[in-house]
Design an enzyme around this catalytic site. Structure first.
Site, PDB file in Angstrom:
ATOM      1  N   GLY A  74     124.658 -16.849 -18.182  1.00 51.93           N
ATOM      2  CA  GLY A  74     126.108 -16.314 -18.269  1.00 51.93           C
ATOM      3  C   GLY A  74     126.916 -16.810 -17.234  1.00 51.93           C
ATOM      4  O   GLY A  74     127.815 -16.310 -16.559  1.00 51.93           O
TER       5      GLY A  74
ATOM      6  N   ASP B 298     121.718 -17.857 -26.483  1.00 51.63           N
ATOM      7  CA  ASP B 298     121.710 -16.393 -26.481  1.00 51.63           C
ATOM      8  C   ASP B 298     120.561 -16.032 -25.735  1.00 51.63           C
ATOM      9  O   ASP B 298     119.641 -16.090 -26.168  1.00 51.63           O
ATOM     10  CB  ASP B 298     121.986 -15.741 -27.849  1.00 51.63           C
ATOM     11  CG  ASP B 298     122.026 -14.248 -27.785  1.00 51.63           C
ATOM     12  OD1 ASP B 298     121.820 -13.656 -26.696  1.00 51.63           O
ATOM     13  OD2 ASP B 298     122.138 -13.532 -28.720  1.00 51.63           O
ATOM     14  N   VAL B 299     120.814 -15.474 -24.439  1.00 52.20           N
ATOM     15  CA  VAL B 299     119.469 -15.234 -23.759  1.00 52.20           C
ATOM     16  C   VAL B 299     118.853 -13.967 -24.373  1.00 52.20           C
ATOM     17  O   VAL B 299     117.700 -13.757 -24.088  1.00 52.20           O
ATOM     18  CB  VAL B 299     120.054 -14.745 -22.180  1.00 52.20           C
ATOM     19  CG1 VAL B 299     120.442 -15.593 -21.382  1.00 52.20           C
ATOM     20  CG2 VAL B 299     120.707 -13.378 -22.160  1.00 52.20           C
TER      21      VAL B 299
ATOM     22  N   ASN C 254     121.779 -13.695 -14.690  1.00 50.61           N
ATOM     23  CA  ASN C 254     123.285 -12.798 -14.607  1.00 50.61           C
ATOM     24  C   ASN C 254     123.591 -12.438 -15.853  1.00 50.61           C
ATOM     25  O   ASN C 254     124.583 -11.344 -15.822  1.00 50.61           O
ATOM     26  CB  ASN C 254     124.181 -13.872 -13.795  1.00 50.61           C
ATOM     27  CG  ASN C 254     125.467 -13.385 -13.718  1.00 50.61           C
ATOM     28  OD1 ASN C 254     125.997 -12.565 -13.297  1.00 50.61           O
ATOM     29  ND2 ASN C 254     126.188 -14.125 -15.036  1.00 50.61           N
TER      30      ASN C 254
ATOM     31  N   SER D  46     122.832  -3.559 -11.347  1.00 47.51           N
ATOM     32  CA  SER D  46     123.735  -2.665 -11.129  1.00 47.51           C
ATOM     33  C   SER D  46     123.825  -1.530 -10.375  1.00 47.51           C
ATOM     34  O   SER D  46     122.621  -0.642 -10.656  1.00 47.51           O
ATOM     35  CB  SER D  46     124.707  -2.489 -12.501  1.00 47.51           C
ATOM     36  OG  SER D  46     125.496  -1.516 -12.407  1.00 47.51           O
TER      37      SER D  46
ATOM     38  N   TYR E  67     123.203   0.789 -20.526  1.00 43.94           N
ATOM     39  CA  TYR E  67     123.284  -0.168 -19.466  1.00 43.94           C
ATOM     40  C   TYR E  67     122.457   0.121 -18.331  1.00 43.94           C
ATOM     41  O   TYR E  67     121.782  -0.626 -17.729  1.00 43.94           O
ATOM     42  CB  TYR E  67     124.859  -0.313 -19.261  1.00 43.94           C
ATOM     43  CG  TYR E  67     125.119  -1.365 -18.139  1.00 43.94           C
ATOM     44  CD1 TYR E  67     125.319  -2.895 -18.393  1.00 43.94           C
ATOM     45  CD2 TYR E  67     125.527  -0.974 -17.006  1.00 43.94           C
ATOM     46  CE1 TYR E  67     125.795  -3.456 -17.442  1.00 43.94           C
ATOM     47  CE2 TYR E  67     126.072  -1.825 -16.023  1.00 43.94           C
ATOM     48  CZ  TYR E  67     125.927  -3.361 -16.148  1.00 43.94           C
ATOM     49  OH  TYR E  67     126.426  -4.055 -15.388  1.00 43.94           O
TER      50      TYR E  67
ATOM     51  N   ALA F 190     118.802  -0.426 -18.909  1.00 46.86           N
ATOM     52  CA  ALA F 190     118.694  -2.077 -18.871  1.00 46.86           C
ATOM     53  C   ALA F 190     118.252  -2.406 -17.668  1.00 46.86           C
ATOM     54  O   ALA F 190     117.439  -2.781 -17.216  1.00 46.86           O
ATOM     55  CB  ALA F 190     119.572  -2.782 -19.425  1.00 46.86           C
ATOM     56  N   LYS F 191     119.364  -2.026 -16.807  1.00 52.20           N
ATOM     57  CA  LYS F 191     119.481  -2.540 -15.311  1.00 52.20           C
ATOM     58  C   LYS F 191     118.407  -1.932 -14.724  1.00 52.20           C
ATOM     59  O   LYS F 191     117.578  -2.528 -13.766  1.00 52.20           O
ATOM     60  CB  LYS F 191     120.742  -2.297 -14.766  1.00 52.20           C
ATOM     61  CG  LYS F 191     121.934  -3.058 -15.407  1.00 52.20           C
ATOM     62  CD  LYS F 191     121.719  -4.570 -15.184  1.00 52.20           C
ATOM     63  CE  LYS F 191     122.956  -5.023 -15.655  1.00 52.20           C
ATOM     64  NZ  LYS F 191     123.077  -6.550 -15.532  1.00 52.20           N
TER      65      LYS F 191
ATOM     66  N   ILE G   7     133.132  -4.885  -9.290  1.00 54.60           N
ATOM     67  CA  ILE G   7     133.538  -6.189  -8.776  1.00 54.60           C
ATOM     68  C   ILE G   7     134.538  -6.529  -9.965  1.00 54.60           C
ATOM     69  O   ILE G   7     134.492  -6.464 -11.104  1.00 54.60           O
ATOM     70  CB  ILE G   7     132.259  -7.059  -8.978  1.00 54.60           C
ATOM     71  CG1 ILE G   7     130.995  -6.751  -8.316  1.00 54.60           C
ATOM     72  CG2 ILE G   7     132.727  -8.768  -8.861  1.00 54.60           C
ATOM     73  CD1 ILE G   7     131.038  -6.680  -6.695  1.00 54.60           C
TER      74      ILE G   7
HETATM   75  P1  NAI Z   1     131.505 -10.985 -17.687  1.00 54.24           P
HETATM   76  O1  NAI Z   1     131.735 -10.278 -18.821  1.00 54.24           O
HETATM   77  O2  NAI Z   1     132.717 -11.854 -16.947  1.00 54.24           O
HETATM   78  O3  NAI Z   1     130.476 -12.292 -17.451  1.00 54.24           O
HETATM   79  C1  NAI Z   1     129.077 -11.985 -18.407  1.00 54.24           C
HETATM   80  C2  NAI Z   1     128.721 -13.471 -18.732  1.00 54.24           C
HETATM   81  O4  NAI Z   1     127.487 -13.287 -19.373  1.00 54.24           O
HETATM   82  C3  NAI Z   1     129.667 -14.285 -19.569  1.00 54.24           C
HETATM   83  O5  NAI Z   1     129.702 -15.519 -19.115  1.00 54.24           O
HETATM   84  C4  NAI Z   1     128.934 -14.116 -20.888  1.00 54.24           C
HETATM   85  O6  NAI Z   1     129.244 -15.308 -21.587  1.00 54.24           O
HETATM   86  C5  NAI Z   1     127.465 -13.872 -20.546  1.00 54.24           C
HETATM   87  N1  NAI Z   1     126.772 -13.322 -21.698  1.00 54.24           N
HETATM   88  C6  NAI Z   1     126.820 -12.155 -22.226  1.00 54.24           C
HETATM   89  N2  NAI Z   1     125.932 -11.988 -23.090  1.00 54.24           N
HETATM   90  C7  NAI Z   1     125.036 -13.293 -22.988  1.00 54.24           C
HETATM   91  C8  NAI Z   1     124.153 -13.756 -23.766  1.00 54.24           C
HETATM   92  N3  NAI Z   1     123.741 -12.972 -24.723  1.00 54.24           N
HETATM   93  N4  NAI Z   1     123.570 -15.037 -23.615  1.00 54.24           N
HETATM   94  C9  NAI Z   1     124.033 -15.794 -22.588  1.00 54.24           C
HETATM   95  N5  NAI Z   1     125.128 -15.249 -21.843  1.00 54.24           N
HETATM   96  C10 NAI Z   1     125.787 -14.170 -22.160  1.00 54.24           C
HETATM   97  O7  NAI Z   1     130.674 -10.162 -16.508  1.00 54.24           O
HETATM   98  P2  NAI Z   1     130.467  -9.945 -14.877  1.00 54.24           P
HETATM   99  O8  NAI Z   1     131.116  -9.070 -14.459  1.00 54.24           O
HETATM  100  O9  NAI Z   1     130.594 -11.585 -14.426  1.00 54.24           O
HETATM  101  O10 NAI Z   1     128.840  -9.777 -14.962  1.00 54.24           O
HETATM  102  C11 NAI Z   1     128.155 -10.591 -14.714  1.00 54.24           C
HETATM  103  C12 NAI Z   1     126.580  -9.652 -14.303  1.00 54.24           C
HETATM  104  O11 NAI Z   1     126.944  -8.840 -13.261  1.00 54.24           O
HETATM  105  C13 NAI Z   1     126.273  -8.775 -15.510  1.00 54.24           C
HETATM  106  O12 NAI Z   1     124.894  -8.918 -15.461  1.00 54.24           O
HETATM  107  C14 NAI Z   1     126.718  -7.314 -15.226  1.00 54.24           C
HETATM  108  O13 NAI Z   1     125.993  -6.644 -15.732  1.00 54.24           O
HETATM  109  C15 NAI Z   1     126.550  -7.365 -13.514  1.00 54.24           C
HETATM  110  N6  NAI Z   1     127.351  -6.547 -12.857  1.00 54.24           N
HETATM  111  C16 NAI Z   1     128.820  -6.642 -12.879  1.00 54.24           C
HETATM  112  C17 NAI Z   1     129.683  -5.702 -12.315  1.00 54.24           C
HETATM  113  C18 NAI Z   1     131.108  -5.822 -12.186  1.00 54.24           C
HETATM  114  O14 NAI Z   1     131.633  -4.813 -11.605  1.00 54.24           O
HETATM  115  N7  NAI Z   1     131.664  -6.807 -12.815  1.00 54.24           N
HETATM  116  C19 NAI Z   1     128.830  -4.510 -11.596  1.00 54.24           C
HETATM  117  C20 NAI Z   1     127.463  -4.668 -11.600  1.00 54.24           C
HETATM  118  C21 NAI Z   1     126.704  -5.551 -12.368  1.00 54.24           C
END
Ligand code: NAI
Length: 243
Positions: free
Chosen positions: A8, A60-61, A89, A141, A154, A157-158, A187
């Site tokens: 991601g 797709d992971v 991630n 998370s 969610y 999973a986490k 974030i």
């Molecule tokens: P985002 O939605 O901006 O980015 C998520 C990324 O994961 C994207 O690049 C997307 O293309 C990719 N992705 C989603 N499903 C996928 C799949 N099946 N295969 C490959 N890539 C895939 O989200 P963000 O905020 O950058 O989140 C990143 C990580 O941080 C996630 O695991 C999220 O759960 C975690 N997180 C985010 C928080 C936040 O407040 N933004 C808080 C806590 C955890």
């Protein structure tokens, strides 16, 4: 060639981590993404403009077959490349009260976060053990630690990845491979773009959402040789929200 894989990596926290690993440690970054090629290319361009290297690796992971094929074929074309760092991630949310939750919203969230961890990590674990060096970092998370209404899928999973992190850390420590989790709070990314930041920041002692760059610096440290004695740990990065 020393390589770091970031799932991601096209945007948000994954993009910031990809950029940081290239800048801080000179890693050739494998930028995984699922759909948004334009965003993934932008991540790569930022790395290259900064003097670093990387490449895109779409899959797709949550799809075991697709992941296995993409990673095996990459390794075959790059037989001398050594993957030293894996950052799990990729993650999605499908929020809603559990009582109304559709089976598909349960499944896709677990497929991406939890099964994604399995599919990606297993593909490169054996070579890491053989080379006796590795850093595995799982982005979990706050929800997976304290629980959040509307996020049963969610949080499940986490929370499962937190337990997997602690267990895998014990299996691979003798081979100098560390496994840690990073647990962000709020974030500012696309994932949280629809949230009412002005209201929710009142819950945060530091009185603001964090940035993807702040998470990336922590992941960069955990990816470094300096973090050699930290394993099986979950590090919060949440501005002080613990309840
Ligand atoms: P985002 O939605 O901006 O980015 C998520 C990324 O994961 C994207 O690049 C997307 O293309 C990719 N992705 C989603 N499903 C996928 C799949 N099946 N295969 C490959 N890539 C895939 O989200 P963000 O905020 O950058 O989140 C990143 C990580 O941080 C996630 O695991 C999220 O759960 C975690 N997180 C985010 C928080 C936040 O407040 N933004 C808080 C806590 C955890």
């Amino acid at each position: 060639m020393k390589v770091a894989l970031v799932t991601g990596g096209s945007r948000g926290i994954g993009r910031a981590i990809s950029i940081q690993l290239a800048a801080d440690h000179g890693y050739h970054v494998l930028i995984n993404f699922r759909g948004n090629k334009t965003a993934a290319k932008e991540t790569l361009t930022i790395i290259e403009n900064d003097g670093g290297t990387g490449e895109l690796i779409p899959f797709d992971v949550g799809n075991a077959d697709e992941t296995q094929k993409a990673l095996a074929s990459w390794q075959k074309s790059n037989p001398d490349a050594v993957v030293e760092v894996i950052v799990n991630n990729a993650g999605i949310t499908k929020d809603g009260l559990f009582v109304w939750m559709k089976p598909d919203d349960w499944k896709t969230v677990l497929d991406t976060s939890l099964n994604g961890f399995f599919n990606v990590t297993q593909a490169f674990l054996q070579p890491m053990l053989l080379q006796r060096y590795g850093r595995i970092i799982n982005i979990v998370s706050l929800s997976g630690l304290k629980g959040t209404a509307g996020q049963v899928n969610y949080a499940a999973a986490k929370g499962a990845i937190v337990a997997a992190t602690k267990s895998l850390a014990q299996e691979v420590a003798k081979r100098n491979v560390t496994v840690n989790a990073v647990a962000p709070g709020f974030i500012a990314t696309d994932m949280t773009a629809d949230l009412d930041e002005a209201e929710l920041k009142k819950l945060v002692p530091l009185n603001r959402f964090g940035t993807a760059d702040e998470v990336a610096h922590l992941v960069s440290f955990l990816s470094s040789k300096k973090a050699a004695y930290i394993t099986g740990e979950v590090i919060n990065i949440n501005g002080g929200i613990y309840s």
